[in-house]
Design a protein around this motif. Sequence first.
Motif, PDB file in Angstrom:
ATOM      1  N   GLN A 185      64.508 -12.885  72.848  1.00 17.11           N
ATOM      2  CA  GLN A 185      63.697 -13.854  73.595  1.00 17.11           C
ATOM      3  C   GLN A 185      63.414 -13.376  75.014  1.00 17.11           C
ATOM      4  N   TRP A 186      64.385 -12.763  75.660  1.00 17.70           N
ATOM      5  CA  TRP A 186      64.248 -12.363  77.055  1.00 17.70           C
ATOM      6  C   TRP A 186      63.501 -11.048  77.236  1.00 17.70           C
ATOM      7  N   LEU A 187      63.519 -10.172  76.220  1.00 14.66           N
ATOM      8  CA  LEU A 187      62.888  -8.855  76.336  1.00 14.66           C
ATOM      9  C   LEU A 187      61.530  -8.849  75.650  1.00 14.66           C
ATOM     10  N   SER A 188      60.575  -8.131  76.242  1.00  9.33           N
ATOM     11  CA  SER A 188      59.270  -7.999  75.611  1.00  9.33           C
ATOM     12  C   SER A 188      59.363  -7.023  74.441  1.00  9.33           C
ATOM     13  N   LYS A 189      58.381  -7.070  73.544  1.00  9.07           N
ATOM     14  CA  LYS A 189      58.372  -6.181  72.383  1.00  9.07           C
ATOM     15  C   LYS A 189      58.298  -4.718  72.803  1.00  9.07           C
ATOM     16  N   GLU A 190      57.592  -4.458  73.913  1.00  5.41           N
ATOM     17  CA  GLU A 190      57.418  -3.083  74.364  1.00  5.41           C
ATOM     18  C   GLU A 190      58.723  -2.508  74.926  1.00  5.41           C
ATOM     19  N   GLU A 191      59.473  -3.316  75.671  1.00  4.07           N
ATOM     20  CA  GLU A 191      60.671  -2.801  76.316  1.00  4.07           C
ATOM     21  C   GLU A 191      61.923  -2.917  75.447  1.00  4.07           C
ATOM     22  N   ALA A 192      61.870  -3.742  74.391  1.00  4.37           N
ATOM     23  CA  ALA A 192      63.074  -4.039  73.616  1.00  4.37           C
ATOM     24  C   ALA A 192      63.786  -2.802  73.068  1.00  4.37           C
ATOM     25  N   PRO A 193      63.097  -1.849  72.388  1.00  8.77           N
ATOM     26  CA  PRO A 193      63.839  -0.703  71.836  1.00  8.77           C
ATOM     27  C   PRO A 193      64.619   0.072  72.893  1.00  8.77           C
ATOM     28  N   GLU A 194      63.972   0.372  74.014  1.00  4.49           N
ATOM     29  CA  GLU A 194      64.651   1.162  75.044  1.00  4.49           C
ATOM     30  C   GLU A 194      65.761   0.365  75.721  1.00  4.49           C
ATOM     31  N   VAL A 195      65.516  -0.908  76.033  1.00  3.68           N
ATOM     32  CA  VAL A 195      66.538  -1.716  76.704  1.00  3.68           C
ATOM     33  C   VAL A 195      67.733  -1.959  75.787  1.00  3.68           C
ATOM     34  N   LEU A 196      67.469  -2.253  74.510  1.00  6.69           N
ATOM     35  CA  LEU A 196      68.574  -2.432  73.562  1.00  6.69           C
ATOM     36  C   LEU A 196      69.381  -1.142  73.421  1.00  6.69           C
ATOM     37  N   GLY A 197      68.681  -0.007  73.427  1.00  6.51           N
ATOM     38  CA  GLY A 197      69.386   1.271  73.405  1.00  6.51           C
ATOM     39  C   GLY A 197      70.215   1.473  74.670  1.00  6.51           C
ATOM     40  N   LYS A 198      69.673   1.053  75.814  1.00  2.00           N
ATOM     41  CA  LYS A 198      70.407   1.142  77.073  1.00  2.00           C
ATOM     42  C   LYS A 198      71.660   0.277  77.040  1.00  2.00           C
ATOM     43  N   LEU A 199      71.556  -0.913  76.443  1.00  2.00           N
ATOM     44  CA  LEU A 199      72.714  -1.801  76.342  1.00  2.00           C
ATOM     45  C   LEU A 199      73.808  -1.182  75.474  1.00  2.00           C
ATOM     46  N   ILE A 200      73.406  -0.491  74.394  1.00  2.00           N
ATOM     47  CA  ILE A 200      74.386   0.229  73.576  1.00  2.00           C
ATOM     48  C   ILE A 200      75.049   1.323  74.404  1.00  2.00           C
ATOM     49  N   SER A 201      74.246   1.995  75.230  1.00  2.00           N
ATOM     50  CA  SER A 201      74.775   3.058  76.078  1.00  2.00           C
ATOM     51  C   SER A 201      75.761   2.506  77.104  1.00  2.00           C
ATOM     52  N   VAL A 202      75.421   1.364  77.699  1.00  7.13           N
ATOM     53  CA  VAL A 202      76.323   0.720  78.661  1.00  7.13           C
ATOM     54  C   VAL A 202      77.622   0.314  77.968  1.00  7.13           C
ATOM     55  N   GLY A 203      77.486  -0.287  76.784  1.00  7.03           N
ATOM     56  CA  GLY A 203      78.673  -0.660  76.019  1.00  7.03           C
ATOM     57  C   GLY A 203      79.519   0.552  75.670  1.00  7.03           C
ATOM     58  N   ALA A 204      78.848   1.665  75.387  1.00  5.39           N
ATOM     59  CA  ALA A 204      79.573   2.884  75.051  1.00  5.39           C
ATOM     60  C   ALA A 204      80.351   3.421  76.251  1.00  5.39           C
ATOM     61  N   LEU A 205      79.747   3.342  77.444  1.00  3.70           N
ATOM     62  CA  LEU A 205      80.445   3.774  78.652  1.00  3.70           C
ATOM     63  C   LEU A 205      81.669   2.889  78.901  1.00  3.70           C
ATOM     64  N   ALA A 206      81.493   1.575  78.714  1.00  2.00           N
ATOM     65  CA  ALA A 206      82.627   0.664  78.851  1.00  2.00           C
ATOM     66  C   ALA A 206      83.703   0.990  77.815  1.00  2.00           C
ATOM     67  N   SER A 207      83.268   1.370  76.622  1.00  2.00           N
ATOM     68  CA  SER A 207      84.220   1.745  75.571  1.00  2.00           C
ATOM     69  C   SER A 207      84.975   3.018  75.937  1.00  2.00           C
ATOM     70  N   LEU A 208      84.264   3.980  76.526  1.00  2.00           N
ATOM     71  CA  LEU A 208      84.925   5.221  76.952  1.00  2.00           C
ATOM     72  C   LEU A 208      86.066   4.918  77.920  1.00  2.00           C
ATOM     73  N   ILE A 209      85.763   4.073  78.883  1.00  2.00           N
ATOM     74  CA  ILE A 209      86.780   3.711  79.868  1.00  2.00           C
ATOM     75  C   ILE A 209      87.919   2.939  79.206  1.00  2.00           C
ATOM     76  N   THR A 210      87.551   1.983  78.335  1.00  2.00           N
ATOM     77  CA  THR A 210      88.554   1.162  77.655  1.00  2.00           C
ATOM     78  C   THR A 210      89.469   2.020  76.791  1.00  2.00           C
ATOM     79  N   TYR A 211      88.876   2.901  75.980  1.00  2.00           N
ATOM     80  CA  TYR A 211      89.681   3.723  75.081  1.00  2.00           C
ATOM     81  C   TYR A 211      90.494   4.764  75.839  1.00  2.00           C
ATOM     82  N   GLY A 212      89.964   5.222  76.977  1.00  2.00           N
ATOM     83  CA  GLY A 212      90.746   6.109  77.817  1.00  2.00           C
ATOM     84  C   GLY A 212      92.000   5.410  78.336  1.00  2.00           C
TER      85      GLY A 212
END
Length: 406
Positions: A139-166
């Motif tokens: 709802q908050w993201l436009s159709k044009e930006e959604a793929p890249e922003v959703l991918g960015k959110l996965i990347s952010v989550g992955a960075l948080a996971s790196l720190i957490t698992y470390g």
Amino acid sequence: MNSNTINDSQDAIHDSPIKYSWQTPKTLLILIAIILPISFASWQALLNNFAIEKAAFTGAEIGLLQSVREIPGFLAFTAIFILLFIREQKFMILALVMLTVGVAITGFFPSVAGLLCTTLLMSTGFHYFETLKQSLSLQWLSKEEAPEVLGKLISVGALASLITYGVLWLLLEQFGMAYKWVYLLTGTVALGIVIFIWLAFPTFESKTIQNKKLILRKRYWLYYALVFMSGARRQIFVVFAGFLMVEKFGYSAADITLLFLINYAFNWLFAKKIGRLIGVIGEGKALVFEYAGLILVFISYALVETAEIAAGLYVIDHLFFALALAIKTYFQKIADPADIASTAGVSFTISHIAAVVIPVTFGLLWLISPAIVFYAGAAMALASLVLALNIPNNPMQGNEVRKHLI
């Protein structure tokens, strides 16, 4: 923060004024992308070792536990009824409280009954949260930006996971911290972030009023089928791939944590690029590539005899998960905007129809032959590939499926 982001966020707000430039929907999505790795991912990373070492689980008990974990996912459609009484954003905060508290208390109940109860609490929060996060993101993201922003959110989550698992690796391997204190620490830290979000952010609204009733539309059938197969196939990785590492190859909790660390390092490096790639090549091609790769991965799981190759398969398997966001962006393109909240709940229920049954039944198959479980996963990936071939090159309302089905 650029002016376009601020303007986009202002458009998404009706009643609650923004006091600071960072109080935007995208910032909120980034913060909740951090909460999940700290809480649920920690729970998942420790689960197999905790269950085997402290509660004497076999494949049958772990299958039962995972089936119980998926029951709230099967009931995710009930979110639409709760939304008659509470706003989506506030409901999401409540779900996150349930998730983080459930994780925090897990280690204090090392028994079959105790794990079933804490898992049910954690899972109820997790699945409502995932349902609402998907709805609000689209709802908050436009159709044009959604793929890249959703991918960015996965990347952010992955960075948080790196720190957490470390941190998890240090706590387990270097300091020998007991499981119950690790669970308490990660759950409490995640709960602190939830409280900050609740206090710091105004209420954001969608530009489109959402339908507050269950909706099943014939033209969404391919999306429903893809979601169903994704939910069924995902259980093979979530439940049995990790269990294989511990039971067959003797991986310790620290070893599993290190594997997750590698997994999320790849996601951090490539998820945003994968999201951008999906925007370029389209959802159909991205999903075909994912499913073709998973067929090979699952067959290899069935045949693997060395711990090092199994670890490599585990990392590759996890990397393919980033491509699954193509299912969400496909739906965003074909959906009536007013259907997003309702369909998010319905889709989670559909994805968990098989997920409720597969862990417990495949847990029994595991006792006969683990290879059978992974061959079944390969068959599921093949069925998903056939479905993905029916996604049109330019999906939109009125062009949801290829005219000539494959």
